[in-house]
Structures are given as C-alpha cells and as structure tokens.
Design a protein around this motif. Structure first.
Motif, mmCIF file in Angstrom:
data_model
loop_
_atom_site.group_PDB
_atom_site.id
_atom_site.type_symbol
_atom_site.label_atom_id
_atom_site.label_comp_id
_atom_site.label_asym_id
_atom_site.label_seq_id
_atom_site.Cartn_x
_atom_site.Cartn_y
_atom_site.Cartn_z
ATOM 1 N N GLU A 259 -1.811 85.195 64.302
ATOM 2 C CA GLU A 259 -2.590 84.067 64.800
ATOM 3 C C GLU A 259 -1.698 83.195 65.669
ATOM 4 N N HIS A 260 -2.267 82.720 66.739
ATOM 5 C CA HIS A 260 -1.494 82.008 67.743
ATOM 6 C C HIS A 260 -2.051 80.604 67.912
ATOM 7 N N VAL A 261 -1.162 79.608 67.834
ATOM 8 C CA VAL A 261 -1.537 78.218 68.082
ATOM 9 C C VAL A 261 -0.760 77.763 69.307
ATOM 10 N N GLU A 262 -1.471 77.417 70.357
ATOM 11 C CA GLU A 262 -0.800 77.060 71.609
ATOM 12 C C GLU A 262 -0.020 75.745 71.469
ATOM 13 N N HIS A 263 -0.664 74.753 70.884
ATOM 14 C CA HIS A 263 0.000 73.455 70.708
ATOM 15 C C HIS A 263 -0.316 72.954 69.304
ATOM 16 N N ALA A 264 0.607 73.165 68.365
ATOM 17 C CA ALA A 264 0.392 72.720 66.990
ATOM 18 C C ALA A 264 0.476 71.198 66.912
ATOM 19 N N ALA A 265 -0.391 70.595 66.109
ATOM 20 C CA ALA A 265 -0.395 69.138 65.931
ATOM 21 C C ALA A 265 -0.519 68.837 64.441
ATOM 22 N N LEU A 266 0.604 68.512 63.828
ATOM 23 C CA LEU A 266 0.642 68.232 62.393
ATOM 24 C C LEU A 266 0.914 66.738 62.189
ATOM 25 N N THR A 267 0.231 66.155 61.231
ATOM 26 C CA THR A 267 0.449 64.759 60.843
ATOM 27 C C THR A 267 1.023 64.729 59.437
ATOM 28 N N LEU A 268 2.001 63.843 59.199
ATOM 29 C CA LEU A 268 2.530 63.612 57.861
ATOM 30 C C LEU A 268 2.356 62.135 57.505
ATOM 31 N N GLY A 269 1.834 61.864 56.329
ATOM 32 C CA GLY A 269 1.773 60.512 55.792
ATOM 33 C C GLY A 269 2.137 60.592 54.322
ATOM 34 N N LEU A 270 3.383 60.223 53.991
ATOM 35 C CA LEU A 270 3.903 60.437 52.645
ATOM 36 C C LEU A 270 4.406 59.129 52.047
ATOM 37 N N ALA A 271 4.309 59.033 50.729
ATOM 38 C CA ALA A 271 4.963 57.960 49.977
ATOM 39 C C ALA A 271 5.901 58.624 48.979
ATOM 40 N N ILE A 272 7.155 58.219 48.989
ATOM 41 C CA ILE A 272 8.163 58.841 48.135
ATOM 42 C C ILE A 272 8.887 57.769 47.350
ATOM 43 N N GLN A 273 9.613 58.181 46.319
ATOM 44 C CA GLN A 273 10.464 57.250 45.592
ATOM 45 C C GLN A 273 11.755 57.034 46.367
ATOM 46 N N PRO A 274 12.341 55.847 46.288
ATOM 47 C CA PRO A 274 13.541 55.559 47.080
ATOM 48 C C PRO A 274 14.674 56.561 46.875
ATOM 49 N N GLU A 275 14.800 57.110 45.654
ATOM 50 C CA GLU A 275 15.874 58.064 45.397
ATOM 51 C C GLU A 275 15.741 59.319 46.246
ATOM 52 N N VAL A 276 14.507 59.632 46.650
ATOM 53 C CA VAL A 276 14.286 60.842 47.446
ATOM 54 C C VAL A 276 14.943 60.713 48.816
ATOM 55 N N ILE A 277 15.101 59.460 49.294
ATOM 56 C CA ILE A 277 15.746 59.234 50.595
ATOM 57 C C ILE A 277 17.128 59.864 50.616
ATOM 58 N N THR A 278 17.920 59.599 49.576
ATOM 59 C CA THR A 278 19.268 60.182 49.534
ATOM 60 C C THR A 278 19.206 61.672 49.249
ATOM 61 N N ASP A 279 18.179 62.108 48.507
ATOM 62 C CA ASP A 279 18.073 63.537 48.188
ATOM 63 C C ASP A 279 17.796 64.370 49.435
ATOM 64 N N ILE A 280 16.879 63.909 50.293
ATOM 65 C CA ILE A 280 16.513 64.737 51.439
ATOM 66 C C ILE A 280 17.645 64.824 52.450
ATOM 67 N N ALA A 281 18.534 63.822 52.442
ATOM 68 C CA ALA A 281 19.672 63.883 53.362
ATOM 69 C C ALA A 281 20.622 65.010 52.993
ATOM 70 N N LYS A 282 20.604 65.410 51.697
ATOM 71 C CA LYS A 282 21.493 66.474 51.235
ATOM 72 C C LYS A 282 20.859 67.857 51.337
ATOM 73 N N MET A 283 19.574 67.917 51.636
ATOM 74 C CA MET A 283 18.892 69.204 51.691
ATOM 75 C C MET A 283 19.325 69.970 52.935
ATOM 76 N N PRO A 284 19.639 71.250 52.782
ATOM 77 C CA PRO A 284 20.192 72.031 53.900
ATOM 78 C C PRO A 284 19.284 72.033 55.124
ATOM 79 N N GLY A 285 19.866 71.685 56.257
ATOM 80 C CA GLY A 285 19.156 71.800 57.528
ATOM 81 C C GLY A 285 18.252 70.653 57.887
ATOM 82 N N PHE A 286 17.995 69.722 56.953
ATOM 83 C CA PHE A 286 17.015 68.675 57.236
ATOM 84 C C PHE A 286 17.441 67.808 58.411
#
Length: 528
Positions: A259-286
C-alpha cells in the motif's frame, strides 16, 4: 568536586561547627542558583480563535487543570480535522502540512482523561457520523462485488469448458473483462479519525487504509515505549517521522499488496508523566533520528493541592459551539483528495520573514540561545507556519481554503511558537540534567512553597511524594547539594541521651527562601 563546590561545602561545615561550640553562626551568603528551572509561560488561549479559546478556558477551569493541557489538545484536535487536507504555501516550493505533534507532561492524578474527553469528543462524534454516512456505500459496494465475482467465476468456467485448446478467445476476453470488473469495485473503509494505544505497524496500516490521515490521541505515554521496541525489541519510528514530514510511506503487509501513501499526515496529541521526558531521551534513536525535534512540548506547573472545589461547568453554548464547529471542520475537509493550499497575505508573509530573521542567529551552535537544541529549533519556524494554518482554518471553518492567512493569525501563531520554544528549552534541559539536581529542585520548590525557617529530614520526607522519594536515604544527596549551594544549613546533631530513635537531622533555611529576611533562626520545633 569542583573548587566552587569545595568552598560551598567548607562554608556549610564551618557554620555547623560554630553552632556546635555555641558561637554565632556566620551570616548567610548569597546562594548559588541550582540551574535553569525558570517559570514557564502559560498557554496563551487568547491566541486561539474565539470558539476554540472559550472551550479551552472553560474546560481548564471546570477540571481545575493547567490551561496548557486543554490548549495543546485543542491544537491536536484541529490538526486531526485538517491534517492531510491542507498545506501552508510559505513561499516557492516550501510548503508545510498542518499536522502537528504535541506532548504535555503532567503528574499522575491531574485529571488528564477528563480533559481528553472534553476536547476530543467532537472528533469521535464526527467519526461516528462519517461511519453512518459511509455504511450504505459499503453495503452497496460489497453486494456489487459479490455479484461481479459470481459473474466472473461463471465466465471463467465457460471459458475453461469451451473445448478449444488454449480456450476460446472470445470467452477468455469475456472472463478477463469480468475479473477486471471485480477488481474495479472498491469497497470503502469505515472512516477512522482517532487511534489511542497503537503500535507503529498498526499506525502505518491505518494510515494507508485511511488515505494517509490519522491522529493518535492518548492520555498516556506508552506509545513511546512501543515505538522504542517494547514488543519487537527494535525501534520503529519511520511512520512517525514520515507522518510528520508529509513524506511518502509504503506499507508492506503479509498476504496483501503493498500500500502506498503519497503524503502521510499523522497527528500526535499525548499527555505523559514528567518522568517520561527523561526516559524518552535515553531511548535509542529518538533524538538522533529526529523524533524529539518534531514534538511541541508543554511542561505546565502542577496545581494539585491548590485546585478549587466544585468549579462551574462549561456553559452549554460554549460546549455546543465547540462541538459543532470542530465537526463542521472535519466534514468540510474530509473528502478532499488533494490538499487545499493556504496562501499568506503580503503582511503575513512579511511577519513570517521577520520571524525567520530573528530566529536564524539563535540557531548558531556556539552563540545562539537555541544552538544546543538545533534538531528542535531548526523546525521551529515551520511549526509556526503549521500552527498559522490551523488557526486560519479554525477561524474560517466553512471557506478557509478560499482566503489567505492574515497577519493577525500569523502573529497569534508566533505567540504560540514562543510559548512552545520556552517549554522546549526547559524540556531539553530536563532531558540532560542530573537526577540529583532534579531532586534538589523538588526540595527547593517545597521549601519555597511552604517557607519553613527550619525543618527536619523526617518532616521533609513526610511531605514529598513517594513516587519520587520512596526512601529517606534518597534525600541525603539532594540535601547536600542544596547545602553546598547555600540554600540550607545543617545544624549539629544533638547528643543522644537515651535509647530510642536517633533524632532526625535539622536544617536551617536561607532567609531569602523562607521569606523571613532575618539572619538569626527562630526557636526550633520539636524534633519529631
């Protein structure tokens, strides 16, 4: 320990010795700042079109949550309605899609789910109405396909039974036409605007199924762990990178055509706990692959413990107008195959050029104040253009594609961009800072809020959240750090006069922090 830290530690030790020997304690010196935890701006709801801003303000008041959460979700809701259906023509070949990624960091118990329901319910209502509108077409197409398939099978049987070696050419042609007629009948899919907890693979499939348009709106941050490889052990962020940029996406699924999508358009609207901020910085490749640079961050100050009881519910007309207008925006743009191109008025373009001119020096890696987060800041002016497109469409729900973006709308988008910039700086600071300094800041914030002239470790431990400080021993290092910086001063431990629990250590608080402005401490409370 640095030379400065050694001097600070020695000063604290001399103060304790002075008090131990009955001598006057030395005067307090100016404390050393702990680091950047500046007071961040609140979400500027007045930058939103009236019907959106009214809902944001009313929902924040009723739920007693920081206005940042409802404000960021409002932008995500507009992005859900318009993402993939419109682009902002900045100049020449530079275009920006109007889908955005927003992330709000808030502690547990912040009533995130209630705000999500209030801000996203119109999208679910629109999704349901789209499904009801599409369902008869699905039934009709499925029936037509079954009839065409039966005819194709009959034609194939006739061709196969013609008795002519290689088949009768006329009957083979009839069978081929019948088979192609089956393939020509496309069964519509049920419209889907919003997903919640989803894997990258499922998100890619839904994007392809929904014509390249989808929103992931969630009151939890588990999607980051999923992207990092919670289930597959391999990070998979391609759909999020391409879905933000509007790039081409190809989806290969076992047993089904690519399946082919010429122009993908994804929206993100998330609420996270503050500790996740430091966690995602350590996730590989982020960060290396650019995902962190695509997020619009909000770090609102928690108001837990200071919330009003029984605040007024949002006015019915505010809720109704928000629901109607957001659904109208969904319906007005849903059937667009080619995105509407939103132009800028000359004044709006001049305002945008001025923003670029101001921003460029800030990106310098050595002298710019945003140079240390070039991955985020490099996308800043583009994010402002996207926000301007969303604000324009919200202000002109019925015909936004017919009128250009005005200068006032661009200024409102820049105001929101300045808000997100301040929060991004704080977010990236939090990602890279020392955990002990984080803990010291939490203790400093408690002292600043409660203003004790002195406190015991036991008293402090009873007031801090167990999620951050599960054991008393975890206070030792941040307290030492606060003392080294001159904010507190430990008193000599009293002599033990009998059996029982050892008295809890007592700390004096710098007069500037406790608000006394005095140099002599008051009589200590009971050591309990």
């Amino acid at each position: 320990m640095s030379a400065a830290d050694s001097i600070l530690a020695a000063a604290g030790a001399s103060a304790r010795l002075a008090e131990l020997h009955g001598q006057p304690a030395p005067a307090w010196e100016t404390p050393v700042p702990l680091g950047a935890r500046q007071r961040l701006p609140s979400f500027p709801a007045d930058a939103l079109p009236g019907w959106v801003g009214a809902q944001v303000t009313a929902v924040a008041e009723f739920t007693q949550t920081p206005i940042d959460l409802a404000g960021c979700l409002a932008l995500a809701a507009l992005s859900t309605a318009a993402g993939g259906r419109a682009i902002v023509n900045v100049r020449g070949t530079w275009v920006e899609p109007v889908n955005i990624f927003t992330v709000v960091a808030m502690p547990p118990g912040s009533r995130k789910s209630a705000v999500f329901r209030a801000m996203t319910q119109p999208l679910l209502n629109a999704e349901r109405q789209l499904a009801e509108r599409t369902q008869p077409r699905i039934v009709e197409a499925e029936l037509a396909r079954r009839v065409a398939k039966a005819a194709a099978e009959k034609a194939a049987g006739i061709a196969a039974g013609s008795g002519i070696p290689g088949g009768d050419p006329d009957k083979l042609a009839d069978a081929t036409d019948a088979a192609m007629a089956v393939e020509a009948i496309k069964v519509p899919v049920l419209p889907r605007l919003v997903a919640d907890d989803i894997t990258p693979e499922k998100a890619a499939s839904l994007l392809a199924e929904q014509g390249g348009r989808l929103a992931v709106l969630s009151a939890e941050g588990g999607i980051f762990a999923t992207v990092a490889g919670r289930y597959s052990s391999t990070p998979n962020m391609e759909v999020f990178l391409k879905g933000h940029a509007g790039d081409m996406l190809r989806v290969d699924r076992q047993g089904r055509p690519t399946e082919h999508v010429e122009h993908a358009a994804l929206t993100l609207g998330l609420a996270i706990q503050p500790e996740v901020i430091t966690d995602i910085a350590k996730m590989p490749g982020f960060r290396g692959k650019g995902l962190l640079g695509r997020l619009l961050y909000a770090l609102p100050a928690s108001n837990i413990g200071r919330r009003r009881i029984n605040p007024p519910a949002p006015a019915a007309e505010v809720v109704s107008r928000y629901d109607t207008q957001l659904q109208n925006l969904v319906n007005a743009l849903y059937d667009w195959e080619d995105p509407a191109r939103l132009q800028l008025t000359p004044d709006a373009h001049a305002e945008f050029l001025a923003l670029e001119t101001r921003t460029e020096p800030r990106l310098h890696p050595e002298t710019g104040d945003l140079g240390h987060l070039g991955d985020w800041a490099g996308k800043y002016v583009g994010a402002v253009a996207r926000i301007a497109g969303l604000l324009h469409l919200a202000a002109h729900v019925d015909d936004g594609w017919r009128t250009p973006i005005e200068v006032d709308t661009m200024r409102a988008a820049i105001q929101l961009g300045e808000y997100f910039t301040a929060h991004a700086v704080a977010t990236f600071d939090a990602m890279g800072s020392d955990p002990d300094q984080h803990a010291a800041r939490d203790i400093h914030a408690w002292i600043e809020r409660t203003k004790p002239e002195r406190f015991t470790v036991r008293q402090l431990f009873s007031k801090l959240p167990r999620s951050k400080f599960p054991k008393v021993a975890e206070l030792e290092t941040p307290l030492d750090l606060l003392e080294q910086h001159g904010w507190i001063r430990r008193l000599p431990d009293p002599e033990r006069t009998g059996p029982g629990r050892r008295p809890s250590p007592t700390y004096l608080v710098h007069p500037d922090l406790c608000g006394t402005g005095a140099q002599t401490p008051s009589t200590p409370p009971e050591n309990r």
